[in-house]
Design a protein around this motif. Structure first.
Motif, PDB file in Angstrom:
ATOM      1  N   ASP A 237     -44.088  22.436 -14.354  1.00 26.43           N
ATOM      2  CA  ASP A 237     -43.210  22.466 -15.520  1.00 26.43           C
ATOM      3  C   ASP A 237     -43.364  21.164 -16.301  1.00 26.43           C
ATOM      4  O   ASP A 237     -43.636  20.101 -15.720  1.00 26.43           O
TER       5      ASP A 237
ATOM      6  N   VAL B 105     -35.707  18.723  -8.338  1.00 25.15           N
ATOM      7  CA  VAL B 105     -34.700  18.402  -9.351  1.00 25.15           C
ATOM      8  C   VAL B 105     -33.379  18.168  -8.637  1.00 25.15           C
ATOM      9  O   VAL B 105     -33.007  18.931  -7.726  1.00 25.15           O
TER      10      VAL B 105
ATOM     11  N   TYR C  47     -29.025  16.725  -9.150  1.00 21.05           N
ATOM     12  CA  TYR C  47     -27.930  16.634 -10.123  1.00 21.05           C
ATOM     13  C   TYR C  47     -26.888  15.619  -9.635  1.00 21.05           C
ATOM     14  O   TYR C  47     -25.769  15.988  -9.250  1.00 21.05           O
TER      15      TYR C  47
ATOM     16  N   VAL D 269     -27.186  17.409 -18.117  1.00 25.11           N
ATOM     17  CA  VAL D 269     -27.098  18.865 -17.938  1.00 25.11           C
ATOM     18  C   VAL D 269     -28.331  19.425 -17.242  1.00 25.11           C
ATOM     19  O   VAL D 269     -28.242  20.252 -16.336  1.00 25.11           O
ATOM     20  N   SER D 270     -29.510  18.963 -17.662  1.00 25.01           N
ATOM     21  CA  SER D 270     -30.762  19.513 -17.104  1.00 25.01           C
ATOM     22  C   SER D 270     -31.125  18.904 -15.761  1.00 25.01           C
ATOM     23  O   SER D 270     -32.081  19.316 -15.113  1.00 25.01           O
ATOM     24  N   GLY D 271     -30.361  17.914 -15.308  1.00 25.48           N
ATOM     25  CA  GLY D 271     -30.626  17.303 -14.016  1.00 25.48           C
ATOM     26  C   GLY D 271     -31.682  16.215 -14.086  1.00 25.48           C
ATOM     27  O   GLY D 271     -32.295  15.966 -15.125  1.00 25.48           O
ATOM     28  N   CYS D 272     -31.890  15.558 -12.955  1.00 23.46           N
ATOM     29  CA  CYS D 272     -32.876  14.467 -12.840  1.00 23.46           C
ATOM     30  C   CYS D 272     -34.124  15.012 -12.164  1.00 23.46           C
ATOM     31  O   CYS D 272     -34.086  15.462 -11.016  1.00 23.46           O
ATOM     32  N   LYS D 273     -35.239  14.973 -12.911  1.00 23.65           N
ATOM     33  CA  LYS D 273     -36.491  15.499 -12.390  1.00 23.65           C
ATOM     34  C   LYS D 273     -37.185  14.458 -11.509  1.00 23.65           C
ATOM     35  O   LYS D 273     -37.253  13.278 -11.884  1.00 23.65           O
TER      36      LYS D 273
ATOM     37  N   SER E 227     -42.235  12.498 -22.832  1.00 26.28           N
ATOM     38  CA  SER E 227     -42.091  13.898 -23.241  1.00 26.28           C
ATOM     39  C   SER E 227     -43.277  14.339 -24.093  1.00 26.28           C
ATOM     40  O   SER E 227     -43.680  15.509 -24.055  1.00 26.28           O
TER      41      SER E 227
ATOM     42  N   THR F  22     -41.205  19.264 -17.528  1.00 28.57           N
ATOM     43  CA  THR F  22     -40.252  18.220 -17.132  1.00 28.57           C
ATOM     44  C   THR F  22     -40.756  17.429 -15.925  1.00 28.57           C
ATOM     45  O   THR F  22     -40.529  16.223 -15.820  1.00 28.57           O
TER      46      THR F  22
ATOM     47  N   GLY G  67     -31.355  12.935 -16.411  1.00 30.65           N
ATOM     48  CA  GLY G  67     -30.763  13.846 -17.379  1.00 30.65           C
ATOM     49  C   GLY G  67     -29.401  14.289 -16.883  1.00 30.65           C
ATOM     50  O   GLY G  67     -29.157  14.312 -15.672  1.00 30.65           O
TER      51      GLY G  67
ATOM     52  N   ARG H  88     -22.449  18.114 -12.962  1.00 28.77           N
ATOM     53  CA  ARG H  88     -22.391  18.686 -11.605  1.00 28.77           C
ATOM     54  C   ARG H  88     -21.966  17.668 -10.551  1.00 28.77           C
ATOM     55  O   ARG H  88     -21.182  17.973  -9.663  1.00 28.77           O
TER      56      ARG H  88
END
Length: 705
Positions: A427, A345, A347, A326-330, A411, A429, A324, A352
């Motif tokens: 979570d 997580v 980035y 904005v939400s970063g890589c989980k 998802s 994610t 991802g 970022r």
């Protein structure tokens, strides 16, 4: 079990009477299709699960047909309409459609021209006209006898009689079948613009065209009918009516020199145009819709089977990455048994681009848990994340492979009830990243937790019969899960619920019992599970595996009912040395069948063998492609992600899968992409034939020589 049912099944399945009776008895006893296919081969002529599913469908249809015949015979008998000829026609009917055609004339009809004419006493006049014994002048004279308060003139009497004859023609089941077949062979689907038609929309290429319904492809049918529902298109069936009228003249009207044949022909013509054709045209549209729906469902089932039977990646600790921006890589790590270990997580991409911290976190996870493989989801930021991993592997000289896996449906899983039960404290994610890792480790075990309609392997799935689709997907999953077998000590309750004889509630009970005892050491311990009785145990136990059980037999598909036989075999023979030409004599000595003996020997030679290893293996990535870098003529590798009637969608490392059109699959003519391709098939050499940067589309070809 009636002889009529046996005869119908014999005719439609080609099985022997004895096998048919055995299968019906086994089903009545509560045996499942997987159990019958695997452990009752001697009673079914070695029928496969596919054969038995087909039998089950014919069996259920045949029962409905026979029941409907009984109902109609009783109704006609009560109304005193039943005679020997009618009774024979009903008994000889092979389909419910033909049966309803036969019964149609005897149904109570609403007020109409026909019923009014009958109420006015004009049936005798209709009989006189239809006898073809009288000239038109004689009919005119006889019609005067029917003039009364309700029938004002002889013309009105003749018209009423003609209405009755028209209805008789429209109700005649043989005439109806002839016209139905002619429409099927020669009818055309005319497609016109609808009220909400968009000239630049997705249906613009369908409008103002005519296609023979005999040849129209299922995907086109479903697309057109969806457009009809959205009022973008309108459709109707057209056929050359002159051809139908010539057929009536030739086969329905004797060419006598002097008779009322002209009146009869006009009546039949009216019956055809006013009564029969409108209903059969509506029926034809429903028929092509049902045909298209059935074909789409079959393809969906085939795609699901190929997806679920993708080979697992065994004995690997896997890092799952859900990319991802904005939400970063989980991140999520799972061990060899699919057990969740850790998460984080990072980035590594825009905005970022914190490469240093991202590298440190990933390297720490790899070192701490001895990660051996990485699974990267193929969605947003997939390419950028893969580039980060490639550089990380090179810079740190890591002995790790990575693979790009389809994240479609991840998802859906992460927000599902199943995920919440499995990982209540994580979570959503992170649950998605676990699902991505699981798809590399064991696709079947991971994907059965997701509604198949969310896996992107179908075509027009919302436009097909939803009940039939759900049944097909359920049966496909059940049959494959049982064919593969399930590890009793690592399976989720959802995976266990697909095992023969195990309901979802019982699967939960098994998991709860496993949590209490820590692990199963023997299949016999299943009998201590709450709610698991002798029948459920019989149906399920053969499809369960215990890798390190008390006996080697616990890790095989050999049923406990055959353990004594197996021990006798092991005691008397060296399994590795048994030859095919010895099977018959050994089977005779052990009082068993050759089929059962072959199955037992195969299991003893390869305990714990996974049939999925015969299919598509995991393909680790070696390069990353940018759409902007692609040019026509480039050669790539890819993985087939979905198959439709018009082609296949191939993952070549881009955000969107590329299209391999049916015309580009083979130099030889093929009727369907599935003749050549399968889901998750690795394609080593694919040629780029088109690149559309604006629409982000790529066209591929296998015709490069």
């Amino acid at each position: 079990m009636t002889s009529d049912l046996i005869n119908l099944l014999k005719e439609k399945t080609k099985l022997s009477n004895n096998s048919i009776k055995n299968i019906i008895t086994l089903l009545d006893e509560g045996c499942t299709i997987p159990f019958i296919a695997r452990y009752r081969k001697d009673k079914t002529e070695n029928a496969t699960d596919e054969d038995l599913r087909a039998f089950e469908e014919v069996f259920n249809y045949s029962k409905k047909l026979i029941k409907r015949k009984e109902d109609i015979l009783n109704l006609l008998d009560e109304k005193n309409f039943l005679n020997e000829k009618l009774k024979n026609s009903i008994n000889e009917a092979k389909t419910i459609q033909v049966l309803e055609d036969i019964y149609a004339p005897f149904k109570d009809k609403k007020s109409s021209r026909t019923s009014d004419a009958i109420d006015n006493g004009l049936e005798p006049l209709a009989n006189i006209i239809q006898s073809l014994k009288y000239t038109n002048e004689e009919i005119q004279q006889k019609s005067k006898q029917f003039v009364n308060n309700k029938v004002k003139s002889s013309e009105e009497a003749i018209q009423g009689a003609k209405d009755i004859i028209a209805q008789r023609y429209a109700d005649d089941f043989k005439s109806k079948e002839i016209v139905r077949n002619l429409i099927a062979s020669w009818g055309e689907l005319q497609i016109k613009e609808g009220k909400a038609f968009d000239k630049k929309g997705v249906y613009s290429n369908f409008a103002n065209k005519s296609e023979k319904i005999k040849y129209i492809k299922s995907h086109r049918t479903l697309a057109i009918l969806r457009a009809v529902n959205e009022k973008e298109l309108s459709v109707k069936i057209e056929i050359d009516e002159n051809h139908l009228l010539e057929n009536i003249k030739k086969y329905k009207i004797p060419q006598w020199a002097s008779s009322s044949k002209d009146i009869v022909f006009e009546s039949y013509k009216d019956g055809l145009k006013r009564l029969l054709l409108p209903s059969l045209k509506r029926e034809a549209i429903n028929t092509i819709k049902e045909k298209a729906s059935s074909e789409a469902i079959e393809l969906f089932g085939k795609n699901l089977k190929e997806l679920l039977q993708t080979a697992p990646l065994v004995n690997q600790v896997i890092l799952g990455m859900d990319p991802g921006f904005v939400s970063g890589c989980k991140l999520a790590v799972i061990d060899e048994n699919g057990i969740y270990l850790d998460s984080n997580v990072i980035y590594p991409t825009k905005p970022r681009e914190n490469m240093e911290l991202s590298s440190k976190i990933v390297l720490a996870l790899i070192k701490k848990y001895k990660v051996t493989s990485i699974a990267i989801g193929n969605g947003t930021a997939s390419r950028e994340t893969a580039e980060f991993i490639i550089n990380l592997i090179k810079e740190n000289d890591l002995d790790i492979n990575y693979a790009i896996v389809s994240e479609i449906g991840a998802s859906v899983y992460s927000a599902s009830k199943i995920a919440a039960q499995e990982y209540p404290n994580l979570d959503v994610t992170i649950r998605g990243a676990i699902s991505i890792a699981g798809r590399l480790r064991d696709p079947m075990a991971t994907l059965v937790k997701i509604d198949p309609k969310s896996l992107g392997i179908g075509q027009y799935q919302h436009d097909v019969n939803q009940k039939e689709l759900a049944l097909k997907l359920e049966n496909t999953t059940v049959d494959l899960v049982n064919k593969v077998g399930v590890d009793l000590n690592s399976a989720s309750y959802k995976l266990l619920s697909f095992i023969s004889g195990i309901s979802e509630k019982l699967a939960i009970n098994i998991i709860e019992h496993r949590d209490t005892i820590k692990k199963f050491n023997s299949k016999n311990e299943l009998l201590k599970v709450k709610g698991l009785g002798a029948k459920a145990y019989e149906q399920a136990v053969g499809f369960l595996r215990i890798k390190e059980g008390k006996s080697i037999l616990d890790n095989t598909a050999i049923h406990p009912e055959d353990y004594a036989l197996t021990k006798s075999l092991q005691k008397s023979y060296k399994i590795e040395e048994i030859q095919d030409n010895q099977l018959e004599s050994i089977a005779t000595k052990l009082n068993t069948s050759i089929l059962k003996l072959q199955d037992i020997i195969q299991e003893l030679k390869k305990p714990g063998y996974d049939v999925r290893n015969e299919f598509n293996q995991v393909k680790f990535a070696s390069d990353i492609t940018k759409l902007e870098d692609l040019k026509e003529g480039f050669m790539l590798s890819g993985i087939v992600r979905n198959i439709t009637d018009f082609g296949a969608f191939v993952d070549i490392g881009l955000k969107n899968d590329a299209l391999l059109h049916i015309s580009q699959i083979s130099a030889k003519r093929i009727n369907h992409p599935s003749e050549v391709l399968s889901i998750n098939q690795n394609l080593e050499k694919i040629k780029v034939v088109s690149v559309d940067l604006e629409k982000q589309r790529v066209g591929l070809s296998l015709k490069y020589e």
